[in-house]
Design an enzyme around this catalytic site. Structure first.
Site, mmCIF file in Angstrom:
data_model
loop_
_atom_site.group_PDB
_atom_site.id
_atom_site.type_symbol
_atom_site.label_atom_id
_atom_site.label_comp_id
_atom_site.label_asym_id
_atom_site.label_seq_id
_atom_site.Cartn_x
_atom_site.Cartn_y
_atom_site.Cartn_z
ATOM 1 N N ASN A 134 0.878 -1.171 0.000
ATOM 2 C CA ASN A 134 0.000 0.000 0.000
ATOM 3 C C ASN A 134 0.914 1.218 0.000
ATOM 4 O O ASN A 134 1.498 1.556 1.023
ATOM 5 C CB ASN A 134 -0.896 -0.018 1.249
ATOM 6 N N LYS A 177 0.152 4.235 -0.274
ATOM 7 C CA LYS A 177 -0.445 5.444 0.323
ATOM 8 C C LYS A 177 -0.179 6.629 -0.620
ATOM 9 O O LYS A 177 -0.221 6.456 -1.830
ATOM 10 C CB LYS A 177 0.090 5.652 1.749
ATOM 11 N N HIS A 223 -9.383 1.497 4.838
ATOM 12 C CA HIS A 223 -8.112 1.618 5.570
ATOM 13 C C HIS A 223 -8.318 2.549 6.769
ATOM 14 O O HIS A 223 -9.085 3.513 6.692
ATOM 15 C CB HIS A 223 -7.026 2.165 4.639
ATOM 16 N N GLU A 233 -6.620 4.858 7.898
ATOM 17 C CA GLU A 233 -6.362 6.285 7.605
ATOM 18 C C GLU A 233 -7.583 6.917 6.950
ATOM 19 O O GLU A 233 -7.898 8.082 7.199
ATOM 20 C CB GLU A 233 -5.110 6.418 6.718
ATOM 21 N N GLU A 289 -5.352 -4.847 10.455
ATOM 22 C CA GLU A 289 -4.307 -3.837 10.670
ATOM 23 C C GLU A 289 -4.578 -3.090 11.974
ATOM 24 O O GLU A 289 -5.368 -2.129 11.985
ATOM 25 C CB GLU A 289 -4.295 -2.824 9.524
ATOM 26 N N GLY A 309 2.780 2.171 10.676
ATOM 27 C CA GLY A 309 3.764 3.239 10.520
ATOM 28 C C GLY A 309 4.514 3.577 11.793
ATOM 29 O O GLY A 309 5.179 4.608 11.874
ATOM 30 N N SER A 366 3.619 -2.289 10.240
ATOM 31 C CA SER A 366 5.062 -2.399 10.447
ATOM 32 C C SER A 366 5.644 -3.754 10.032
ATOM 33 O O SER A 366 6.569 -4.268 10.667
ATOM 34 C CB SER A 366 5.425 -2.064 11.900
#
Ligand SMILES: O=C(CO)COP(=O)(O)O
Length: 253
Positions: A9, A11, A94, A96, A166, A172, A212
């Site tokens: 991904n 992003k 996701h 985010e 996730e 991250g 991660s």
């Protein structure tokens, strides 16, 4: 057996030109045939990526999609548009997007429905925040998200759907979940699917871990029986690292 899926991904990273040089590098190696390798890129890089990967086993995915086919939705992109650009996968929900762009379980469900109707493979993301984990709510949160995302899907559609677990606190941060903790939640997600459908459907659904993941830790996740691959952010931005991740997910490793 379930084919593992390693999806990068990207992003909001990479222009079309940068995406093409990444793929050039990947195409110089032979990726293992027993792993599905997918690159989820920003919209503007998708047509070039789809063209450059034609005739290879590399799949191309978007990171979001609208549920309507067309209409007055300024700034949005639809499933038929992605299909026409040669895209096969789409990440949906996701964390985010849930956190910064107001995606809800309801929109995640509509997008999943639209993706499946239009012939895209949805990669549906679920996962708890740190506060939810500390309050011992991980399973409750994940179960609610899975149930909502998959509401109304037939057994055949559920089997085509990839779920990405996730945990938000692992994204991250460099602080991946332990493989044992990720396995516990992924096994629980599979049980949730078995309860909603049946064991056969649950046995076929692919469940990825994300957060991660790196070449150094991917083997520990892949060794777990209910983890069928990874959704990878930072470590999928460099071709050599992405190649290592795909190779590490192969049974031949
Ligand atoms: O959000 C992720 C993939 O969708 C995970 O990102 P990182 O691999 O950078 O933690």
């Amino acid at each position: 057996m379930r084919t593992p899926v390693i999806a990068g991904n990207w992003k909001m990273h990479k222009t079309a030109a940068e995406a093409l040089s990444f793929v050039d590098e990947v195409k110089r190696t032979t990726l293992p045939a027993d792993v599905e390798a997918v690159l989820c890129a920003p919209y503007l890089a998708l047509p070039a990526l789809a063209e450059a990967t034609q005739g290879t086993d590399i799949g191309i995915g978007a990171q979001n999609v609208h549920w309507e086919e067309q209409g007055a939705y300024t700034g949005e992109v639809s499933v038929p548009m992605l299909k026409a650009a040669g895209v096969q996968y789409v990440i949906i929900g996701h964390s985010e997007r849930r956190a910064y762009f107001a995606e809800t379980d309801e929109t995640v469900n509509k997008k999943t429905r639209a993706a499946l109707d239009g012939g895209l493979t949805p990669i549906v993301c679920v996962g708890e925040t740190l506060a939810e984990r500390e309050a011992d709510k991980t399973k409750e949160v994940v179960q609610t998200q899975v149930k909502a995302a998959c509401a109304g899907l037939s057994s055949a559609e559920m089997k085509r759907t990839i779920i990405a677990y996730e945990p938000v606190w692992a994204i991250g941060t460099g602080k991946a979940s332990t493989a044992a903790d990720a396995e516990e939640v992924c096994a629980f997600i599979r049980k949730t699917v078995a309860d909603l459908y049946d064991q056969q459907v649950a046995n076929e659904v692919r469940i990825q871990y994300g957060g991660s993941v790196k070449p150094e830790n991917i083997r520990s996740f892949m060794a777990e029986p209910n983890i069928d691959g990874a959704l990878v952010g930072g470590a999928a931005l460099k071709a050599d690292s992405f190649i290592q991740l795909v190779q590490a997910a192969s049974a031949g490793e």
